[in-house]
Write a protein that holds these residues in place. Structure first.
Motif, PDB file in Angstrom:
ATOM      1  N   ALA A  29       0.823  -1.213   0.000  1.00  0.00           N
ATOM      2  CA  ALA A  29       0.000   0.000   0.000  1.00  0.00           C
ATOM      3  C   ALA A  29       0.853   1.257   0.000  1.00  0.00           C
ATOM      4  N   THR A 111     -12.697  -6.569   4.371  1.00  0.00           N
ATOM      5  CA  THR A 111     -11.482  -6.520   5.182  1.00  0.00           C
ATOM      6  C   THR A 111     -10.592  -7.723   4.887  1.00  0.00           C
ATOM      7  N   VAL A 114      -8.840  -7.126   1.691  1.00  0.00           N
ATOM      8  CA  VAL A 114      -7.706  -6.220   1.891  1.00  0.00           C
ATOM      9  C   VAL A 114      -6.510  -6.987   2.436  1.00  0.00           C
ATOM     10  N   ILE A 147      -9.827   1.178   5.934  1.00  0.00           N
ATOM     11  CA  ILE A 147      -9.773  -0.157   5.331  1.00  0.00           C
ATOM     12  C   ILE A 147     -10.294  -0.109   3.897  1.00  0.00           C
ATOM     13  N   LEU A 150      -7.660   1.209   1.623  1.00  0.00           N
ATOM     14  CA  LEU A 150      -6.668   0.211   1.216  1.00  0.00           C
ATOM     15  C   LEU A 150      -7.190  -0.616   0.043  1.00  0.00           C
ATOM     16  N   TRP A 151      -8.470  -1.004   0.103  1.00  0.00           N
ATOM     17  CA  TRP A 151      -9.044  -1.754  -1.025  1.00  0.00           C
ATOM     18  C   TRP A 151      -9.070  -0.894  -2.279  1.00  0.00           C
TER      19      TRP A 151
END
Length: 657
Positions: A29, A111, A114, A147, A150-151
């Motif tokens: 990331a 989640t 991710v 979260i 991040l995806w």
């Protein structure tokens, strides 16, 4: 009861210890494409991350709420409620797999996805267990929106595209906020099977997957039936767009940072690049151009064109930083310094007649002479002999020193001697960025600053000349006769400008100031070879005027307080004793190619140093002549310097046999 509480405490302590010992690996990331944005956050240019992957940091704020809603109803309807693992989804997926003998639906939450994107693993039971543990870790450490971010940053979209912003730019040529429901639904569908659904390869499959997302969004009330019907009727576009490349020469300087905000205005930059490409098409195929646009108020860069792309034009070079001869473009700065020092005033009389300055005999561009003129008229007409007389009175060394203090150090030919009078006519090297910064000093209050292009940085100003002097020079230049093609909205007193043409027609310059902006333009061949017929007025000025036409209406130039009185001179300076002289070749000589040339000087203090185009040539230092073999046809500058620092130069042409 006490034992149960102790067991729970031990379990929690163990979980905390494991979490600290094995934190989630966020390196993927953090390995992002470098991105350069304009002052409003609009992407100007991006550069791939390691491995050639396009991966741009994306947050929930970067995408429309409708996209997040469609994504969650498609992937994880209970995302906002569960702790990283959805027991109901896992139970359903397990039961369906047992009944059908194969995986029918996934039980992974957003989640868990991710966790898999951060640390890709083979699809095994152990991997699933690790994903569950990591998902719980992520939920403890980060908010739901973090979260999701991040995806949005890591989701695969086929090929070398990762993340929603990268996919949006590559597939649609626009950021996510500019997409319609059909395009948003396609971005929701693609990560399920990014290779099989690539719209540039399989548009029919992509359309079917998109339509399924639209139906789910309709059933969940995210989109209306009308919106879904319109979106499903929209064909999937298969073209792949190039990643943004605006202000590339400026952006490449910042390519090492993940995201850098600049002071550029994206709409203006795009218009400037279109204009530059249009103008370059009318030039010689090896010629190029460069433009700098500054805001006067804070000396920030509003637009920047380092060069027009093209291999023959050396389009990868940032020509705003190339050292070139400015010709007459620096005359306003010489006059401004002389006004400021009280050496002359705009009304000072100067004789524009043939004259030698220690062997240096300048001529005007048209080879004629005007007679007696005022300093203001001499500057406005860009007369050479009066400019040399001003430099003689003010001092060439003082002129060079003032330019150095202003952040525009003249690049002089390598020699032991100090600067000579040719500096008055641009006999040195400078960059377009430096020249534009100096012009901005005349546009406003006489202070100069290196241009700033990083958002948040502040230009450090220093005094170049007084506000009154800046106003006086600005008024002189604004009273120039408008060149052909000048739009009426730019006629005096709305802009003041000065052009320059280097010796041999190698460089064409135009510097202009309005009440709000300063524009600098350079046109020429990047390799420094002549471009016959090119002049600042004919080649660079039309481009400068069209750049000003892209800017908001500036209004009229500001008035300035009058200069303090100073005694006017009937004639500026008197010729000094004729010392060092260049006997051969004379100024403007035309020599035949192939034969050695004997360079000869008279007077001056030996030993003598000979230079051709600023580079020393081998010579008997205690003689007054030396042999020189030209490298071929072209224009050359021959200079001789004596032991006392006096110098004489002549421009000659070597013609083809």
């Amino acid at each position: 009861m006490r034992r149960a509480a102790l067991a729970v405490a031990l379990l929690l302590a163990g979980a905390v210890a494991l979490d600290r010992a094995f934190p989630p690996d966020l390196s993927r990331a953090r390995d992002l494409s470098a991105e350069v944005t304009d002052r409003d956050g609009v992407t100007l240019s991006v550069f791939p991350a390691a491995g050639g992957v396009w991966r741009l940091r994306t947050t929930v704020e970067d995408v429309p709420p409708a996209f997040v809603a469609m994504l969650l109803v498609r992937e994880d309807a209970r995302f906002r409620w569960h702790p990283g693992v959805d027991p109901l989804a896992l139970a359903r997926a397990t039961a369906q797999a047992a009944w059908h003998g194969r995986v029918v639906s996934g039980g992974s939450t957003m989640t868990m996805q991710v966790a898999r994107l951060l640390e890709p693993r083979p699809r095994t039971a152990l991997s699933k267990a690790i994903e569950i543990a990591r998902a719980v870790q992520l939920e403890v450490r980060y908010s739901k929106d973090e979260i999701l971010g991040l995806w949005l940053t890591l989701a695969p979209f086929g090929g070398n595209l990762e993340g929603v912003r990268a996919a949006s730019l590559a597939l649609f040529g626009r950021p996510p906020m500019g997409l319609d429901p059909a395009e948003l639904a396609l971005l929701v569908a693609l990560p399920q099977r990014p290779s099989a659904l690539r719209p540039d390869r399989f548009p029919e499959r992509a359309a079917a997957a998109r339509n399924r997302v639209l139906e789910i969004a309709r059933d969940a009330g995210v989109l209306s039936p009308r919106e879904v019907a319109d979106a499903q009727a929209t064909p999937v576009r298969a073209a792949r767009h190039e990643m943004p490349r605006l202000a590339w020469h400026l952006a490449v300087r910042e390519a090492g940072d993940a995201r850098v905000a600049t002071t550029i205005e994206a709409p203006l930059q795009a218009a400037l690049e279109r204009l530059g490409a249009e103008m370059a098409a009318s030039l010689d195929e090896r010629a190029n151009l460069a433009v700098v646009v500054l805001r006067n108020a804070d000396r920030t860069v509003a637009a920047h064109l380092g060069a027009v792309p093209g291999e023959a034009r050396a389009g990868t070079l940032d020509l705003t930083r190339a050292v070139r001869s400015p010709g007459s473009a620096f005359k306003p700065f010489l006059y401004a310094l002389a006004f400021d020092a009280g050496a002359i005033r705009p009304e000072t009389r100067i004789a524009d007649l043939p004259r030698r300055f220690d062997g240096y005999a300048p001529e005007n561009f048209d080879r004629g002479f005007t007679g007696e003129v005022t300093a203001a008229e001499a500057l406005r007409l860009s007369l050479n002999l009066p400019a040399v007389a001003v430099a003689d009175a003010f001092g060439p060394l003082a002129f060079v020193a003032a330019l150095e203090r202003a952040g525009a150090p003249p690049r002089l030919p390598p020699a032991d001697a100090g600067p000579g009078l040719p500096v008055a006519l641009g006999g040195f090297g400078a960059t377009l960025t430096e020249a534009t910064a100096l012009a901005a000093a005349l546009a406003e209050d006489g202070t100069v600053a290196a241009p700033v292009w990083r958002a948040g940085d502040t230009a450090e100003r220093r005094r170049f000349v007084s506000r009154e002097t800046a106003g006086a020079v600005r008024a002189i230049l604004a009273a120039s006769t408008p060149p052909p093609g000048m739009p009426p909205q730019l006629h005096p007193p709305r802009i003041a400008w000065k052009t320059g043409t280097s010796w041999g027609h190698r460089d064409a310059w135009a510097l202009g100031v309005s009440a709000t902006h300063t524009v600098g333009v350079w046109v020429g061949r990047p390799d420094g070879t002549p471009l016959p017929g090119q002049t600042g007025r004919a080649t660079a000025t039309p481009l400068m005027l069209r750049v000003f036409a892209l800017l908001p209406d500036p209004g009229t130039l500001p008035d300035a307080p009058p200069l303090p009185p100073a005694p006017a001179l009937a004639r500026l300076g008197e010729p000094r004793a004729d010392r060092l002289r260049l006997v051969f070749p004379p100024q403007g000589a035309s020599l035949a190619d192939g034969a050695a040339v004997t360079l000869r000087a008279a007077g001056g203090q030996r030993p003598l140093t000979w230079l051709v185009d600023g580079a020393p040539i081998a010579s008997p230092r205690h003689r007054r002549d030396t042999a020189w073999q030209p490298e071929g046809p072209g224009f050359y500058r021959v200079t001789v310097i004596d032991a006392e620092g006096a110098s004489v130069a002549a421009e000659v042409r070597v013609r083809s046999p």
